[in-house]
Design a protein around this motif. Structure first.
Motif, PDB file in Angstrom:
ATOM      1  N   GLU A   1      -8.291  -5.475   5.431  1.00 58.32           N
ATOM      2  CA  GLU A   1      -8.530  -5.893   4.289  1.00 58.32           C
ATOM      3  C   GLU A   1      -7.535  -6.227   3.334  1.00 58.32           C
ATOM      4  OE1 GLU A   1     -10.882  -4.348  -0.146  1.00 58.32           O
ATOM      5  OE2 GLU A   1     -10.946  -3.167   1.892  1.00 58.32           O
ATOM      6  N   LEU A   2      -6.651  -5.561   3.040  1.00 55.79           N
ATOM      7  CA  LEU A   2      -5.676  -6.034   2.160  1.00 55.79           C
ATOM      8  C   LEU A   2      -4.335  -6.882   2.760  1.00 55.79           C
ATOM      9  CD1 LEU A   2      -5.380  -2.370   0.258  1.00 55.79           C
ATOM     10  CD2 LEU A   2      -6.525  -4.577  -0.120  1.00 55.79           C
TER      11      LEU A   2
ATOM     12  N   ALA B   1      -3.479   4.473  -1.737  1.00 60.91           N
ATOM     13  CA  ALA B   1      -4.816   5.045  -0.876  1.00 60.91           C
ATOM     14  C   ALA B   1      -4.548   6.432  -0.785  1.00 60.91           C
ATOM     15  CB  ALA B   1      -4.530   4.101   0.491  1.00 60.91           C
TER      16      ALA B   1
ATOM     17  N   GLU C   1      -9.711  13.570  -7.469  1.00 68.33           N
ATOM     18  CA  GLU C   1      -9.788  11.836  -7.724  1.00 68.33           C
ATOM     19  C   GLU C   1      -9.514  11.547  -9.169  1.00 68.33           C
ATOM     20  OE1 GLU C   1     -13.432  10.376  -6.033  1.00 68.33           O
ATOM     21  OE2 GLU C   1     -12.655  10.794  -3.981  1.00 68.33           O
TER      22      GLU C   1
ATOM     23  N   ASN D   1      -6.722   0.140  -8.696  1.00 72.20           N
ATOM     24  CA  ASN D   1      -5.552   0.080  -7.732  1.00 72.20           C
ATOM     25  C   ASN D   1      -5.800   1.347  -6.903  1.00 72.20           C
ATOM     26  OD1 ASN D   1      -4.352  -0.916 -10.483  1.00 72.20           O
ATOM     27  ND2 ASN D   1      -3.648  -2.062  -8.646  1.00 72.20           N
ATOM     28  N   ALA D   2      -6.681   2.221  -7.047  1.00 73.69           N
ATOM     29  CA  ALA D   2      -6.861   3.384  -5.917  1.00 73.69           C
ATOM     30  C   ALA D   2      -7.945   3.260  -5.021  1.00 73.69           C
ATOM     31  CB  ALA D   2      -7.110   4.628  -7.154  1.00 73.69           C
ATOM     32  N   ARG D   3      -7.686   3.555  -4.001  1.00 75.23           N
ATOM     33  CA  ARG D   3      -8.712   3.691  -2.665  1.00 75.23           C
ATOM     34  C   ARG D   3      -8.784   5.251  -2.385  1.00 75.23           C
ATOM     35  NH1 ARG D   3     -10.293  -0.984  -0.088  1.00 75.23           N
ATOM     36  NH2 ARG D   3     -10.099  -2.609  -1.783  1.00 75.23           N
TER      37      ARG D   3
ATOM     38  N   LEU E   1      -9.866   7.597   0.549  1.00 78.13           N
ATOM     39  CA  LEU E   1     -10.179   7.153   2.114  1.00 78.13           C
ATOM     40  C   LEU E   1     -11.022   8.227   2.501  1.00 78.13           C
ATOM     41  CD1 LEU E   1      -7.032   5.675   3.488  1.00 78.13           C
ATOM     42  CD2 LEU E   1      -8.946   4.392   2.362  1.00 78.13           C
TER      43      LEU E   1
ATOM     44  N   LYS F   1      -7.711   2.218 -12.344  1.00 78.34           N
ATOM     45  CA  LYS F   1      -8.462   3.067 -11.163  1.00 78.34           C
ATOM     46  C   LYS F   1      -8.886   1.770 -10.208  1.00 78.34           C
ATOM     47  CE  LYS F   1     -13.414   4.766 -10.703  1.00 78.34           C
ATOM     48  NZ  LYS F   1     -14.630   5.215 -11.500  1.00 78.34           N
TER      49      LYS F   1
ATOM     50  N   ILE G   1       0.811  -1.262   0.133  1.00 76.37           N
ATOM     51  CA  ILE G   1      -0.171   0.062  -0.083  1.00 76.37           C
ATOM     52  C   ILE G   1       0.816   1.182   0.039  1.00 76.37           C
ATOM     53  CG2 ILE G   1      -1.785   1.319   1.336  1.00 76.37           C
ATOM     54  CD1 ILE G   1      -2.728  -1.301   2.623  1.00 76.37           C
TER      55      ILE G   1
ATOM     56  N   LEU H   1      -8.603  -0.696   6.156  1.00 75.82           N
ATOM     57  CA  LEU H   1      -7.876  -0.975   5.094  1.00 75.82           C
ATOM     58  C   LEU H   1      -6.789  -1.995   5.116  1.00 75.82           C
ATOM     59  CD1 LEU H   1      -7.755  -0.241   1.836  1.00 75.82           C
ATOM     60  CD2 LEU H   1      -6.136   1.568   2.477  1.00 75.82           C
TER      61      LEU H   1
ATOM     62  N   THR I   1      -1.810  -0.821  -3.962  1.00 70.28           N
ATOM     63  CA  THR I   1      -2.664  -0.279  -4.042  1.00 70.28           C
ATOM     64  C   THR I   1      -2.345   1.092  -3.438  1.00 70.28           C
ATOM     65  OG1 THR I   1      -4.337  -2.157  -3.251  1.00 70.28           O
ATOM     66  CG2 THR I   1      -4.907   0.147  -2.663  1.00 70.28           C
TER      67      THR I   1
END
Length: 652
Positions: free
Chosen positions: A524-525, A407, A475, A491-493, A495, A489, A377, A521, A405
């Motif tokens: 989850e990851l 974030a 964004e 791969n983007a989070r 928050l 897209k 991340i 997060l 990812t």
């Protein structure tokens, strides 16, 4: 241990010593490399406490204030406080509020005098120090409003001088200031006592220095909106306080801290006058202390313990000072610059040179030496910090098959110009009219937003619709930026942490919800490696606050027993890790640097003229280009391999 020539130890210093003894994150004088009994503060003319955690600094200073309040209350006498505004003292105010709510600290017998106020300035303006103090302290404790004194920025010009004299008289009538809290600007001013202020100056109307106005530009959404004058207590007013605490945080304050603490008294740096005060203490974090002699070059003061890290710093410093490659340094070079003991420790100049040369060389990691196939991340405080700070390694991680990812922790919406909102709205309306038929929803949104922007004043908080449009702009740019790096897209989070959602430059403290979002997060990851912004020079502290949220989330998720992900710290647009501090140096080819710059270009709302550029007026891509080339050039000058550009990281 003597803290500074001509000064007795302030009560704050004694309290800090106690905290340090009990294992707190505080250093009072000395150096981590100094031999026992060696005074590392010999060049410091103001007692200086280095505290490597901002919460500890706030607790230490607030604790001293609380002690004074209680002592005075016990003798039925009021305590007179001199107070400052800005991001640095806000932690102190939050701790005082906590002490009031949780430990019953009462402000009923406290009298306050604020240092300054912009002029002209309405008390209810979002920019006013009057409003700042009431929102961040006074309305949250039990202080009597009659006891609060703040210079009035709304006076007619003809009334200002009389009001300033009355302000001074009120300080005298209150018995003088018992404890004065200060911050420091990069020009070294205290209050608004700009370069050239005299030691005998009192409360008065002053013209603001261009650097001061540029520093304040972000708060006013443009330098053109910053007032050109201010009302400030004078140097003599400040020096009249019985006790003074001055706070500084961040790398960008390091130079002026050294100047104020170690330099000669000079009207060009108002803070140097504090050297003449018998009870002043400087509180600084590690970053702001970086240029102090005891931190930067402790071997120039006295004997040191030659640990490997210090040897690397010393030899690198010596090579730059002599203009030589490391392997060409001689016994004469070491002797002439006070480093004979380092040679003695290793037996010969060649042994020292070889050791440091190999240590620096081992830090260099091309793509083949970087991790592969790890869950990773990249935490990006703003929607462009990822490509600005680590665009090179981000591309290499993608090529190495790492599961990436990105974030984005905040929306970054306050850093979007209003004209960009108008441009995107125009696009939506034209698309609606020409290709989609008239859509009442789009038209209604456009009307609402345009009406607001028409009446908006600088610094006004955006309505939710505008905040959302600016968020979406950032964004979409962020996704476009990582697509250059080979991501998508997916791969983007985003928050969108709540602490940022004030619509103002100043943010809320990191709260449980912010931490929970990051923790969710992580759960989850299940990353094996994370990238975190580790710089402290971000003008508004957002990077620092995001790091706090991550640190707290890591504690919540992994505690002390579980295997945490490896943490790699990067720095943003304002600073780079020095090669002596970096753990990993990642070389970039000309093509890779060009690709990184192309990713930065995708952030069009930040290009040409970003809303919050800091003191550096160059575009972000220009700063990045010079920064990465300079890091590579430093290694070249030291005699190591020559690269086109280089990024630096610290593995925490």
């Amino acid at each position: 241990m003597s803290l500074a020539t001509g000064h007795s130890a302030a009560p704050d210093v004694l309290q800090a010593r106690s905290l340090a003894t009990s294992g707190g994150p505080v250093r009072v004088g000395g150096s981590p490399f100094a031999l026992d009994g060696v005074d590392g503060t010999a060049r410091e003319r103001i007692p200086t406490i280095i505290i490597d955690e901002h919460g500890a600094m706030a607790r230490l200073v607030a604790g001293r204030i609380a002690t004074l309040i209680r002592e005075r209350a016990a003798s039925s006498r009021p305590l007179v406080l001199g107070l400052a505004t800005g991001s640095t003292p806000i932690g102190v105010y939050r701790e005082l509020i906590r002490l009031h709510r949780e430990e019953g600290l009462s402000f009923r017998h406290v009298v306050t005098f604020n240092l300054d106020e912009y002029y002209p300035m309405r008390a209810d303006s979002i920019h006013s120090y009057h409003r700042f103090m009431w929102e961040n302290l006074f309305s949250l404790v039990d202080i009597d409003p009659v006891n609060v004194h703040i210079p009035d920025g709304s006076l007619a010009r003809g009334d200002v001088e009389t009001a300033c004299q009355a302000y001074e008289a009120a300080i005298v009538a209150a018995g003088g200031i018992d404890f004065q809290l200060l911050g420091i600007c990069k020009t070294g001013h205290i209050g608004f006592n700009e370069p050239g202020s005299g030691e005998t100056s009192r409360t008065r109307l002053v013209h603001l220095d261009s650097i001061t106005r540029r520093d304040a530009a972000a708060d006013f959404f443009g330098e053109e909106n910053v007032p050109r004058e201010a009302i400030t207590m004078g140097i003599a007013s400040i020096l009249g306080a019985r006790e003074i605490a001055i706070l500084a945080t961040g790398e960008h304050k390091a130079g002026v801290v050294r100047r104020a603490v170690e330099g000669e008294i000079d009207r060009a740096v108002a803070a140097t006058f504090l050297q003449r005060h018998p009870n002043t203490t400087f509180y600084v974090d590690d970053a702001a202390a970086a240029d102090l002699t005891r931190v930067a070059t402790p071997w120039l003061i006295d004997e040191v313990v030659w640990e490997e890290a210090l040897a690397v710093r010393a030899v690198t410093w010596l090579a730059a000072r002599c203009g030589k490659a490391i392997l060409k340094l001689t016994q004469h070079d070491y002797a002439e610059n006070g480093l004979s003991s380092l040679v003695a420790r290793h037996g010969s100049p060649g042994a020292v040179n070889g050791l440091v040369f190999n240590i620096l060389g081992a830090k260099i990691r091309g793509k083949s030496k970087l991790p592969r196939r790890l869950k990773t991340i990249c935490f990006s405080p703003h929607p462009d910090d990822d490509v600005i700070s680590m665009g090179g390694i981000l591309r290499k991680f993608v090529e190495n098959g790492n599961d990436m990812t990105v974030a984005y922790m905040t929306s970054g919406n306050i850093a979007v110009f209003d004209h960009d909102v108008r441009r995107y709205l125009d696009f939506l309306v034209r698309l609606d009219e020409e290709h989609m038929g008239r859509n009442a929803t789009v038209q209604e949104l456009a009307t609402i937003v345009q009406d607001f922007l028409q009446r908006k004043q600088p610094g006004d908080v955006d309505i939710p619709e505008v905040q959302d449009i600016k968020r979406i702009i950032r964004e979409s740019e962020a996704v476009s930026g990582i697509e250059v790096m080979g991501l998508s897209k997916a791969n983007a989070r985003f928050l969108n942490l709540p602490f940022y959602q004030t619509g103002k430059v100043r943010k809320d403290p990191i709260g449980p919800v912010d931490v929970a979002i990051v923790a969710d997060l992580l759960r989850e990851l299940q990353p094996e490696l994370i990238f975190v912004a580790g710089d402290l020079s971000d003008p508004h502290g957002t990077h620092r606050m995001c790091k706090e949220a991550i640190d707290r989330a890591l504690d919540d998720v992994y505690g002390t027993g579980a295997a945490r992900p490896e943490v790699w710290l990067y720095r943003g647009a304002w600073q780079e890790w020095p090669i002596t501090e970096a753990t990993v140096l990642v070389p970039l080819s000309q093509e890779e640097l060009t690709l990184k710059i192309q990713a930065i270009f995708k952030h069009q709302s930040q290009k040409d003229s970003a809303p919050f550029p800091g003191q550096d007026e160059r575009e972000f891509w220009q700063r990045v280009e010079q920064r990465n080339k300079t890091t590579a050039s430093q290694l070249d000058q030291l005699g190591l391999a020559e690269y086109f550009a280089m990024e630096a990281y610290v593995i925490a």
